[in-house]
Design a protein around this motif. Structure first.
Motif, PDB file in Angstrom:
ATOM      1  N   PRO A  54      71.262 -15.403 -18.185  1.00 54.23           N
ATOM      2  CA  PRO A  54      70.164 -16.027 -18.965  1.00 54.23           C
ATOM      3  C   PRO A  54      70.212 -15.549 -20.412  1.00 54.23           C
ATOM      4  CG  PRO A  54      69.314 -14.263 -17.566  1.00 54.23           C
ATOM      5  CD  PRO A  54      70.754 -14.454 -17.183  1.00 54.23           C
ATOM      6  N   PRO A  55      69.703 -16.396 -21.330  1.00 53.22           N
ATOM      7  CA  PRO A  55      69.718 -15.984 -22.748  1.00 53.22           C
ATOM      8  C   PRO A  55      68.803 -14.797 -22.974  1.00 53.22           C
ATOM      9  CG  PRO A  55      68.408 -17.987 -22.442  1.00 53.22           C
ATOM     10  CD  PRO A  55      69.116 -17.729 -21.140  1.00 53.22           C
ATOM     11  N   LEU A  56      69.209 -13.973 -23.900  1.00 53.69           N
ATOM     12  CA  LEU A  56      68.398 -12.797 -24.225  1.00 53.69           C
ATOM     13  C   LEU A  56      67.113 -13.225 -24.942  1.00 53.69           C
ATOM     14  CD1 LEU A  56      71.206 -10.382 -25.512  1.00 53.69           C
ATOM     15  CD2 LEU A  56      70.052 -10.371 -23.280  1.00 53.69           C
ATOM     16  N   PRO A  57      65.964 -12.591 -24.649  1.00 47.63           N
ATOM     17  CA  PRO A  57      64.710 -12.933 -25.343  1.00 47.63           C
ATOM     18  C   PRO A  57      64.783 -12.537 -26.815  1.00 47.63           C
ATOM     19  CG  PRO A  57      64.412 -10.948 -24.017  1.00 47.63           C
ATOM     20  CD  PRO A  57      65.786 -11.488 -23.691  1.00 47.63           C
ATOM     21  N   PRO A  58      63.989 -13.227 -27.675  1.00 45.80           N
ATOM     22  CA  PRO A  58      64.000 -12.863 -29.104  1.00 45.80           C
ATOM     23  C   PRO A  58      63.463 -11.460 -29.289  1.00 45.80           C
ATOM     24  CG  PRO A  58      62.191 -14.369 -28.619  1.00 45.80           C
ATOM     25  CD  PRO A  58      63.045 -14.316 -27.389  1.00 45.80           C
ATOM     26  N   PRO A  59      63.891 -10.812 -30.313  1.00 42.90           N
ATOM     27  CA  PRO A  59      63.419  -9.436 -30.541  1.00 42.90           C
ATOM     28  C   PRO A  59      61.898  -9.439 -30.796  1.00 42.90           C
ATOM     29  CG  PRO A  59      64.597 -10.262 -32.462  1.00 42.90           C
ATOM     30  CD  PRO A  59      64.802 -11.270 -31.382  1.00 42.90           C
ATOM     31  N   PRO A  60      61.199  -8.437 -30.340  1.00 43.72           N
ATOM     32  CA  PRO A  60      59.744  -8.377 -30.558  1.00 43.72           C
ATOM     33  C   PRO A  60      59.427  -8.203 -32.038  1.00 43.72           C
ATOM     34  CG  PRO A  60      60.548  -6.300 -29.687  1.00 43.72           C
ATOM     35  CD  PRO A  60      61.712  -7.245 -29.653  1.00 43.72           C
ATOM     36  N   PRO A  61      58.224  -8.717 -32.439  1.00 41.37           N
ATOM     37  CA  PRO A  61      57.831  -8.533 -33.853  1.00 41.37           C
ATOM     38  C   PRO A  61      57.610  -7.057 -34.144  1.00 41.37           C
ATOM     39  CG  PRO A  61      55.982  -9.350 -32.559  1.00 41.37           C
ATOM     40  CD  PRO A  61      57.187  -9.402 -31.680  1.00 41.37           C
ATOM     41  N   PRO A  62      57.725  -6.709 -35.387  1.00 37.92           N
ATOM     42  CA  PRO A  62      57.494  -5.304 -35.747  1.00 37.92           C
ATOM     43  C   PRO A  62      56.081  -4.882 -35.371  1.00 37.92           C
ATOM     44  CG  PRO A  62      57.530  -6.695 -37.705  1.00 37.92           C
ATOM     45  CD  PRO A  62      58.012  -7.539 -36.580  1.00 37.92           C
ATOM     46  N   PRO A  63      55.905  -3.686 -34.919  1.00 37.65           N
ATOM     47  CA  PRO A  63      54.571  -3.227 -34.502  1.00 37.65           C
ATOM     48  C   PRO A  63      53.589  -3.229 -35.671  1.00 37.65           C
ATOM     49  CG  PRO A  63      56.091  -1.374 -34.670  1.00 37.65           C
ATOM     50  CD  PRO A  63      56.915  -2.607 -34.830  1.00 37.65           C
ATOM     51  N   VAL A  64      52.314  -3.661 -35.353  1.00 43.39           N
ATOM     52  CA  VAL A  64      51.249  -3.678 -36.360  1.00 43.39           C
ATOM     53  C   VAL A  64      50.607  -2.302 -36.396  1.00 43.39           C
ATOM     54  CG1 VAL A  64      49.071  -4.752 -37.026  1.00 43.39           C
ATOM     55  CG2 VAL A  64      50.854  -6.117 -35.939  1.00 43.39           C
ATOM     56  N   PRO A  65      50.389  -1.760 -37.564  1.00 42.77           N
ATOM     57  CA  PRO A  65      49.754  -0.435 -37.646  1.00 42.77           C
ATOM     58  C   PRO A  65      48.422  -0.427 -36.917  1.00 42.77           C
ATOM     59  CG  PRO A  65      50.576  -1.121 -39.796  1.00 42.77           C
ATOM     60  CD  PRO A  65      50.734  -2.292 -38.888  1.00 42.77           C
ATOM     61  N   ALA A  66      48.078   0.719 -36.356  1.00 38.33           N
ATOM     62  CA  ALA A  66      46.825   0.854 -35.615  1.00 38.33           C
ATOM     63  C   ALA A  66      45.648   0.502 -36.508  1.00 38.33           C
ATOM     64  CB  ALA A  66      46.682   2.294 -35.099  1.00 38.33           C
ATOM     65  N   GLY A  67      44.718  -0.370 -36.013  1.00 44.18           N
ATOM     66  CA  GLY A  67      43.532  -0.759 -36.762  1.00 44.18           C
ATOM     67  C   GLY A  67      43.732  -1.907 -37.722  1.00 44.18           C
ATOM     68  N   GLU A  68      44.960  -2.368 -37.914  1.00 48.72           N
ATOM     69  CA  GLU A  68      45.211  -3.436 -38.876  1.00 48.72           C
ATOM     70  C   GLU A  68      44.611  -4.757 -38.392  1.00 48.72           C
ATOM     71  OE1 GLU A  68      46.512  -5.277 -42.369  1.00 48.72           O
ATOM     72  OE2 GLU A  68      46.260  -3.169 -41.807  1.00 48.72           O
ATOM     73  N   ASP A  69      44.733  -5.044 -37.090  1.00 44.76           N
ATOM     74  CA  ASP A  69      44.141  -6.269 -36.562  1.00 44.76           C
ATOM     75  C   ASP A  69      42.635  -6.285 -36.775  1.00 44.76           C
ATOM     76  OD1 ASP A  69      46.500  -7.359 -35.798  1.00 44.76           O
ATOM     77  OD2 ASP A  69      46.374  -6.730 -33.694  1.00 44.76           O
ATOM     78  N   GLU A  70      41.996  -5.168 -36.508  1.00 48.84           N
ATOM     79  CA  GLU A  70      40.543  -5.093 -36.685  1.00 48.84           C
ATOM     80  C   GLU A  70      40.170  -5.271 -38.155  1.00 48.84           C
ATOM     81  OE1 GLU A  70      36.700  -4.919 -35.352  1.00 48.84           O
ATOM     82  OE2 GLU A  70      38.572  -5.003 -34.192  1.00 48.84           O
ATOM     83  N   ARG A  71      40.986  -4.705 -39.039  1.00 49.57           N
ATOM     84  CA  ARG A  71      40.689  -4.834 -40.469  1.00 49.57           C
ATOM     85  C   ARG A  71      40.794  -6.284 -40.918  1.00 49.57           C
ATOM     86  NH1 ARG A  71      42.647  -5.419 -45.385  1.00 49.57           N
ATOM     87  NH2 ARG A  71      44.673  -5.996 -44.544  1.00 49.57           N
ATOM     88  N   ARG A  72      41.850  -6.975 -40.463  1.00 47.54           N
ATOM     89  CA  ARG A  72      42.018  -8.373 -40.843  1.00 47.54           C
ATOM     90  C   ARG A  72      40.873  -9.226 -40.307  1.00 47.54           C
ATOM     91  NH1 ARG A  72      48.468  -9.105 -39.391  1.00 47.54           N
ATOM     92  NH2 ARG A  72      49.296  -7.769 -41.084  1.00 47.54           N
ATOM     93  N   ARG A  73      40.464  -8.942 -39.077  1.00 49.01           N
ATOM     94  CA  ARG A  73      39.357  -9.697 -38.492  1.00 49.01           C
ATOM     95  C   ARG A  73      38.068  -9.461 -39.280  1.00 49.01           C
ATOM     96  NH1 ARG A  73      39.576  -7.582 -33.917  1.00 49.01           N
ATOM     97  NH2 ARG A  73      41.104  -9.006 -33.029  1.00 49.01           N
ATOM     98  N   LEU A  74      37.825  -8.226 -39.666  1.00 49.47           N
ATOM     99  CA  LEU A  74      36.627  -7.899 -40.434  1.00 49.47           C
ATOM    100  C   LEU A  74      36.642  -8.579 -41.801  1.00 49.47           C
ATOM    101  CD1 LEU A  74      34.003  -6.310 -40.743  1.00 49.47           C
ATOM    102  CD2 LEU A  74      35.353  -4.350 -41.519  1.00 49.47           C
ATOM    103  N   VAL A  75      37.787  -8.572 -42.457  1.00 52.80           N
ATOM    104  CA  VAL A  75      37.904  -9.242 -43.765  1.00 52.80           C
ATOM    105  C   VAL A  75      37.620 -10.733 -43.627  1.00 52.80           C
ATOM    106  CG1 VAL A  75      39.533  -9.892 -45.580  1.00 52.80           C
ATOM    107  CG2 VAL A  75      39.467  -7.532 -44.753  1.00 52.80           C
ATOM    108  N   ALA A  76      38.135 -11.345 -42.555  1.00 51.10           N
ATOM    109  CA  ALA A  76      37.878 -12.770 -42.336  1.00 51.10           C
ATOM    110  C   ALA A  76      36.394 -13.030 -42.126  1.00 51.10           C
ATOM    111  CB  ALA A  76      38.688 -13.267 -41.136  1.00 51.10           C
ATOM    112  N   TYR A  77      35.736 -12.167 -41.349  1.00 54.52           N
ATOM    113  CA  TYR A  77      34.305 -12.331 -41.128  1.00 54.52           C
ATOM    114  C   TYR A  77      33.527 -12.193 -42.430  1.00 54.52           C
ATOM    115  CZ  TYR A  77      35.190 -11.889 -36.105  1.00 54.52           C
ATOM    116  OH  TYR A  77      35.627 -12.067 -34.816  1.00 54.52           O
ATOM    117  N   LEU A  78      33.877 -11.201 -43.225  1.00 52.97           N
ATOM    118  CA  LEU A  78      33.159 -10.969 -44.482  1.00 52.97           C
ATOM    119  C   LEU A  78      33.345 -12.136 -45.445  1.00 52.97           C
ATOM    120  CD1 LEU A  78      33.896  -7.184 -45.077  1.00 52.97           C
ATOM    121  CD2 LEU A  78      31.789  -8.218 -44.240  1.00 52.97           C
ATOM    122  N   ASP A  79      34.533 -12.701 -45.462  1.00 50.47           N
ATOM    123  CA  ASP A  79      34.773 -13.820 -46.368  1.00 50.47           C
ATOM    124  C   ASP A  79      34.000 -15.066 -45.949  1.00 50.47           C
ATOM    125  OD1 ASP A  79      36.344 -12.524 -48.186  1.00 50.47           O
ATOM    126  OD2 ASP A  79      38.246 -13.075 -47.250  1.00 50.47           O
TER     127      ASP A  79
END
Length: 398
Positions: A54-79
């Protein structure tokens, strides 16, 4: 997919044939041919096996720094917030969301921070609100500021949410002005109507031969007292947003009720008003003009209710009695009963059930009575009577 399977099958056949050739050549002593056949078999077999993987799966995306997802979500809410949010840290004012960046035309740091805003944010305790006026293009705009605190890197920063209240203030001012004009016009017109009627009655009596001078004198004196009271009432109410404090003096209850009865008879001659002050004190400490306006408002409301309902035998009562520590004025009428759901709302300003009503009379009556330290309330209906009681406290030693 089908072509891949065919190619794989061909490779397997070639590998099998090569393996058979290697075995034959080894038996015949042709060792060079045997090595070559083995290489072909190994290559084609390996290619076939590799093709089946079977074909090899694509490489995983680079890891997101801890808390970055929460920060982006908060910025979206504030905007998404329509209220401009700002933060004050070490004397530096920053725009937190899109609304603040648009208001102050800044990406992050607000270079020309309004001194008034900085001062209000510094002086307002967390959880409290304040008002501040900001200059926007030469136009002064009022804002409400909701203050809070935020811990950033071990340091405390002041956070503020700005709410534009200019539109609300203008609407409130217009409403207050309209309501004030409506109150004044309502009370002035209602007070002038019986006065004008009584004056016409006095003029008619003067044309009698001979005229009843005593009756004319009583009518004219009543007109003079009530018109003087109306003038004083209007002077004190003219530019105020609330009723002035009562100017308390000794008021004779007999004089007060007699004037009201005479005005009532002129205004509504078809309604019988029974007055009973047998158990009342001779005087009461009150503002005569305000108290008269309050009692008159309740009587007028009762008379209009009976007329609107076409009550067959309209009647009203005005009684004054002394309780332990108060004087109670009971005003009853034969009008339609008031439902329990409306027992309290009828005292709200501008609430009315009458087609031509303004909803001012009972609200003003309660305001006046409460200004005297008492209250007015609707009594439970009994015997076909709808009654209100206005209680005014008696001073100690009165």
């Amino acid at each position: 997919m089908a072509s891949d399977r065919v190619a794989t099958g061909v490779r397997m056949l070639v590998a099998t044939a090569a393996g058979a050739a290697a075995a034959w050549s080894a038996a015949a002593g042709l060792y060079a041919t045997t090595v070559l056949a083995l290489l072909v078999a190994a290559w084609t077999g390996g290619a076939a096996v590799f093709a089946l993987r079977p074909p090899l799966p694509p490489p995983p995306p680079p890891p997101v720094p801890a808390g970055e997802d929460e920060r982006r979500r908060l910025v979206a809410y504030l905007d998404l917030s329509p209220a401009p949010l700002v933060v004050l840290e070490d004397g530096v004012l920053r725009a937190v969301n899109r609304a603040a960046r648009r208001l102050f035309a800044a990406d992050d740091t607000i270079a020309a921070a309004p001194p008034a805003l900085v001062a209000v944010m510094t002086q307002t305790a967390p959880g409290r609100t304040a008002t501040v006026t900001l200059d926007q293009g030469g136009i002064a705009r009022p804002f409400a500021l909701a203050a809070g605190e935020l811990l950033l890197g071990g340091r405390v920063a002041q956070v503020g949410a700005l709410i534009d209240i200019g539109t609300e203030l203008k609407a409130a001012e217009a409403t207050a002005l309209r309501d004030l004009v409506q109150v004044l016009s309502h009370e002035i017109v209602n007070a002038l109507t019986p006065i004008a009627s009584l004056a016409d009655t006095a003029a008619a009596m003067l044309r009698d031969t001979p005229p009843d001078l005593a009756a004319v004198r009583e009518a004219v004196e009543t007109v003079a007292r009530r018109s003087g009271g109306l003038q004083r009432f209007g002077d004190t109410y003219r530019s105020l947003a609330r009723l002035p404090a009562p100017d308390r003096n000794r008021v004779g209850i007999a004089d007060l009720t007699t004037d009201l009865a005479r005005l009532f008879a002129v205004r509504w001659p078809g309604i019988v008003l029974d007055v009973d002050i047998t158990h009342a004190p001779p005087t009461i400490l009150a503002d005569a003009d305000q108290l008269s306006a309050a009692l008159w408002a309740v009587l007028q409301n009762a008379a209009e209710a009976m007329i609107d309902a076409a009550v067959p035998a309209p009647a009203a009562r005005l009684a004054a009695t002394t309780t332990v520590d108060a004087v109670a004025f009971t005003l009853a009428n034969r009008g339609p009963a008031i439902t329990p759901e409306l027992a309290e709302t009828i005292f709200h300003p501008f609430m009315t059930t009458k087609p031509e009503g303004s909803g001012v009379g009972l609200a003003l009556a309660r305001q006046i009575v409460r200004g005297h330290g008492g209250d007015i309330a609707l009594l439970p209906a009994a015997g076909g009577w709808t009654a209100f009681v206005a209680s005014l406290p008696l001073p100690r030693g009165f």
